[in-house]
Every structure is written in structure tokens, then in C-alpha cells.
Design a protein around this motif. Structure first.
Motif, PDB file in Angstrom:
ATOM      1  N   MET A   1       0.838  -1.173   0.000  1.00 31.50           N
ATOM      2  CA  MET A   1       0.000   0.000   0.000  1.00 31.50           C
ATOM      3  C   MET A   1       0.887   1.240   0.000  1.00 31.50           C
ATOM      4  O   MET A   1       1.988   1.230   0.540  1.00 31.50           O
ATOM      5  N   SER A   2       0.406   2.306  -0.620  1.00 38.26           N
ATOM      6  CA  SER A   2       1.166   3.547  -0.676  1.00 38.26           C
ATOM      7  C   SER A   2       0.208   4.728  -0.700  1.00 38.26           C
ATOM      8  O   SER A   2      -0.994   4.569  -0.869  1.00 38.26           O
ATOM      9  N   VAL A   3       0.784   5.907  -0.510  1.00 37.90           N
ATOM     10  CA  VAL A   3       0.024   7.160  -0.553  1.00 37.90           C
ATOM     11  C   VAL A   3       0.708   8.061  -1.561  1.00 37.90           C
ATOM     12  O   VAL A   3       1.935   8.148  -1.603  1.00 37.90           O
ATOM     13  N   GLU A   4      -0.090   8.756  -2.378  1.00 36.69           N
ATOM     14  CA  GLU A   4       0.467   9.687  -3.355  1.00 36.69           C
ATOM     15  C   GLU A   4       0.161  11.115  -2.947  1.00 36.69           C
ATOM     16  O   GLU A   4      -0.974  11.451  -2.622  1.00 36.69           O
ATOM     17  N   LEU A   5       1.191  11.938  -2.953  1.00 38.31           N
ATOM     18  CA  LEU A   5       1.047  13.380  -2.787  1.00 38.31           C
ATOM     19  C   LEU A   5       1.350  13.996  -4.144  1.00 38.31           C
ATOM     20  O   LEU A   5       2.234  13.528  -4.854  1.00 38.31           O
ATOM     21  N   ARG A   6       0.622  15.031  -4.507  1.00 34.41           N
ATOM     22  CA  ARG A   6       0.919  15.775  -5.727  1.00 34.41           C
ATOM     23  C   ARG A   6       1.430  17.137  -5.316  1.00 34.41           C
ATOM     24  O   ARG A   6       0.785  17.832  -4.537  1.00 34.41           O
ATOM     25  N   VAL A   7       2.597  17.502  -5.847  1.00 40.75           N
ATOM     26  CA  VAL A   7       3.223  18.769  -5.492  1.00 40.75           C
ATOM     27  C   VAL A   7       3.273  19.642  -6.744  1.00 40.75           C
ATOM     28  O   VAL A   7       3.877  19.255  -7.752  1.00 40.75           O
ATOM     29  N   TYR A   8       2.625  20.800  -6.668  1.00 39.90           N
ATOM     30  CA  TYR A   8       2.568  21.742  -7.775  1.00 39.90           C
ATOM     31  C   TYR A   8       3.468  22.929  -7.460  1.00 39.90           C
ATOM     32  O   TYR A   8       3.360  23.532  -6.400  1.00 39.90           O
ATOM     33  N   VAL A   9       4.368  23.263  -8.401  1.00 38.25           N
ATOM     34  CA  VAL A   9       5.283  24.393  -8.252  1.00 38.25           C
ATOM     35  C   VAL A   9       5.115  25.258  -9.500  1.00 38.25           C
ATOM     36  O   VAL A   9       5.034  24.736 -10.611  1.00 38.25           O
ATOM     37  N   ASN A  10       5.083  26.568  -9.325  1.00 44.13           N
ATOM     38  CA  ASN A  10       4.878  27.464 -10.462  1.00 44.13           C
ATOM     39  C   ASN A  10       6.036  27.469 -11.441  1.00 44.13           C
ATOM     40  O   ASN A  10       5.840  27.582 -12.631  1.00 44.13           O
ATOM     41  N   ASP A  11       7.258  27.362 -10.956  1.00 38.37           N
ATOM     42  CA  ASP A  11       8.450  27.462 -11.795  1.00 38.37           C
ATOM     43  C   ASP A  11       8.972  26.060 -12.106  1.00 38.37           C
ATOM     44  O   ASP A  11       9.298  25.296 -11.204  1.00 38.37           O
ATOM     45  N   GLY A  12       9.059  25.723 -13.403  1.00 43.66           N
ATOM     46  CA  GLY A  12       9.531  24.406 -13.811  1.00 43.66           C
ATOM     47  C   GLY A  12      10.930  24.085 -13.310  1.00 43.66           C
ATOM     48  O   GLY A  12      11.242  22.942 -13.010  1.00 43.66           O
ATOM     49  N   GLY A  13      11.795  25.094 -13.199  1.00 39.89           N
ATOM     50  CA  GLY A  13      13.140  24.882 -12.671  1.00 39.89           C
ATOM     51  C   GLY A  13      13.103  24.439 -11.215  1.00 39.89           C
ATOM     52  O   GLY A  13      13.886  23.580 -10.794  1.00 39.89           O
ATOM     53  N   GLU A  14      12.195  25.007 -10.446  1.00 43.02           N
ATOM     54  CA  GLU A  14      12.038  24.597  -9.048  1.00 43.02           C
ATOM     55  C   GLU A  14      11.508  23.175  -8.952  1.00 43.02           C
ATOM     56  O   GLU A  14      11.877  22.431  -8.054  1.00 43.02           O
ATOM     57  N   LEU A  15      10.646  22.794  -9.886  1.00 43.98           N
ATOM     58  CA  LEU A  15      10.087  21.448  -9.874  1.00 43.98           C
ATOM     59  C   LEU A  15      11.194  20.410 -10.062  1.00 43.98           C
ATOM     60  O   LEU A  15      11.230  19.405  -9.364  1.00 43.98           O
ATOM     61  N   GLU A  16      12.119  20.683 -10.965  1.00 44.25           N
ATOM     62  CA  GLU A  16      13.236  19.757 -11.186  1.00 44.25           C
ATOM     63  C   GLU A  16      14.141  19.704  -9.953  1.00 44.25           C
ATOM     64  O   GLU A  16      14.589  18.640  -9.544  1.00 44.25           O
ATOM     65  N   ASP A  17      14.407  20.858  -9.359  1.00 48.47           N
ATOM     66  CA  ASP A  17      15.220  20.907  -8.141  1.00 48.47           C
ATOM     67  C   ASP A  17      14.563  20.107  -7.024  1.00 48.47           C
ATOM     68  O   ASP A  17      15.215  19.326  -6.322  1.00 48.47           O
ATOM     69  N   LEU A  18      13.260  20.253  -6.858  1.00 50.97           N
ATOM     70  CA  LEU A  18      12.529  19.516  -5.831  1.00 50.97           C
ATOM     71  C   LEU A  18      12.534  18.015  -6.129  1.00 50.97           C
ATOM     72  O   LEU A  18      12.693  17.201  -5.227  1.00 50.97           O
ATOM     73  N   ARG A  19      12.396  17.640  -7.398  1.00 55.36           N
ATOM     74  CA  ARG A  19      12.429  16.223  -7.769  1.00 55.36           C
ATOM     75  C   ARG A  19      13.761  15.598  -7.360  1.00 55.36           C
ATOM     76  O   ARG A  19      13.814  14.516  -6.779  1.00 55.36           O
ATOM     77  N   GLU A  20      14.853  16.297  -7.634  1.00 57.34           N
ATOM     78  CA  GLU A  20      16.167  15.788  -7.244  1.00 57.34           C
ATOM     79  C   GLU A  20      16.293  15.688  -5.722  1.00 57.34           C
ATOM     80  O   GLU A  20      16.831  14.724  -5.198  1.00 57.34           O
ATOM     81  N   TRP A  21      15.806  16.677  -5.004  1.00 58.54           N
ATOM     82  CA  TRP A  21      15.884  16.699  -3.538  1.00 58.54           C
ATOM     83  C   TRP A  21      15.089  15.551  -2.914  1.00 58.54           C
ATOM     84  O   TRP A  21      15.544  14.885  -2.007  1.00 58.54           O
ATOM     85  N   MET A  22      13.883  15.312  -3.427  1.00 58.66           N
ATOM     86  CA  MET A  22      13.008  14.291  -2.849  1.00 58.66           C
ATOM     87  C   MET A  22      13.388  12.878  -3.272  1.00 58.66           C
ATOM     88  O   MET A  22      13.012  11.908  -2.625  1.00 58.66           O
ATOM     89  N   GLY A  23      14.133  12.747  -4.373  1.00 59.78           N
ATOM     90  CA  GLY A  23      14.387  11.450  -4.962  1.00 59.78           C
ATOM     91  C   GLY A  23      15.261  10.499  -4.165  1.00 59.78           C
ATOM     92  O   GLY A  23      15.254   9.308  -4.432  1.00 59.78           O
ATOM     93  N   GLY A  24      15.995  10.953  -3.184  1.00 59.39           N
ATOM     94  CA  GLY A  24      16.928  10.086  -2.484  1.00 59.39           C
ATOM     95  C   GLY A  24      16.421   9.470  -1.194  1.00 59.39           C
ATOM     96  O   GLY A  24      17.214   8.950  -0.426  1.00 59.39           O
ATOM     97  N   HIS A  25      15.143   9.498  -0.929  1.00 63.59           N
ATOM     98  CA  HIS A  25      14.621   8.989   0.336  1.00 63.59           C
ATOM     99  C   HIS A  25      14.075   7.567   0.160  1.00 63.59           C
ATOM    100  O   HIS A  25      13.255   7.327  -0.726  1.00 63.59           O
ATOM    101  N   PRO A  26      14.512   6.627   1.001  1.00 64.81           N
ATOM    102  CA  PRO A  26      14.015   5.247   0.881  1.00 64.81           C
ATOM    103  C   PRO A  26      12.501   5.181   1.061  1.00 64.81           C
ATOM    104  O   PRO A  26      11.933   5.847   1.912  1.00 64.81           O
TER     105      PRO A  26
END
Length: 122
Positions: A1-26
Motif C-alpha cells: 500500500m502507498s500514498v500519493e502526494l501531488r506537489v505543484y510548483v509554479n516554476d519548472g526549474g524549481e520542480l526539477e530541483d525539488l524532484r532531485e531533492w526528494m528522490g533520495g529517500h528510501p
């Protein structure tokens, strides 16, 4: 089972930065979701990040990582957990993200658990 959060950011550059930041968590999978293409356009624009968390600790870790990222930015984002959509800024991240965590945990609690034990023949 899992839960999905959707994160909306106005600036596409920030979205990529956030994706990289969040991507390393087990236990946390992050993927950008493309917006439907506009007529006569080329390329893909990301609409939001889908942050899929395993049950238990990964949800807490993901929300905490999101809080740290927001507090280090001068930005406003929106986070969707189920039918709740919450606007978060660097000034209110610590106060508002517990609501996101509570919504995610409520989604976990509401999801039916798969039956335990071996499958019985039909």
C-alpha cells in the motif's frame, strides 16, 4: 500500500530541483507528471510531481524533506493529498505541512489492507 502526494510548483526549474531533492529517500518514489500538450506545441511541460510513499515512516520522511526544501526557497507551492489541496510557503511550511501529513496518514488508514496469509483456492 502507498500514498500519493501531488506537489505543484509554479516554476519548472524549481520542480526539477525539488524532484532531485526528494528522490533520495528510501520508500519514496518521485516522478514528474506531464501536463496535457497544448495544441501546436512541442516539448513537454511538467504539471506536478507525484510523490508516492510507502506506508509508515516514508510518508513522514517525505513531508519533512518537502518542508526543508520549501523553507530553503522563496516560493509558494501547492500539495494535494487525496481531496485536500494545501498552499504552502516558506513562511508557513512548518505550520501547514502537518496538515498534509495528517491527510496522507488518513489516506493510509482508509486504504484497505490486503489479506494476510496464503491465498485460498476459489
Amino acid at each position: 500500500m502507498s500514498v500519493e502526494l501531488r506537489v505543484y510548483v509554479n516554476d519548472g526549474g524549481e520542480l526539477e530541483d525539488l524532484r532531485e531533492w526528494m528522490g533520495g529517500h528510501p520508500g519514496v518514489a518521485v516522478r514528474p507528471v506531464a501536463r496535457a500538450p497544448e495544441r501546436n506545441s512541442q516539448g513537454t511541460v511538467w504539471d506536478f510531481l507525484a510523490v508516492v510513499c510507502a506506508t509508515g515512516g516514508p510518508v513522514v520522511a517525505a513531508v519533512r524533506a518537502l518542508q526543508l526544501w520549501i523553507e530553503a526557497q522563496v516560493t509558494a507551492i501547492e500539495v494535494e493529498a487525496g481531496d485536500r489541496r494545501i498552499k504552502v510557503t516558506s513562511r508557513n511550511a512548518g505550520a501547514v505541512l502537518p496538515q498534509v501529513l495528517a491527510a496522507a496518514q488518513a489516506l493510509q488508514a482508509a486504504s484497505p489492507e490486503p489479506p494476510e496469509g496464503p491465498d485460498e483456492p476459489a
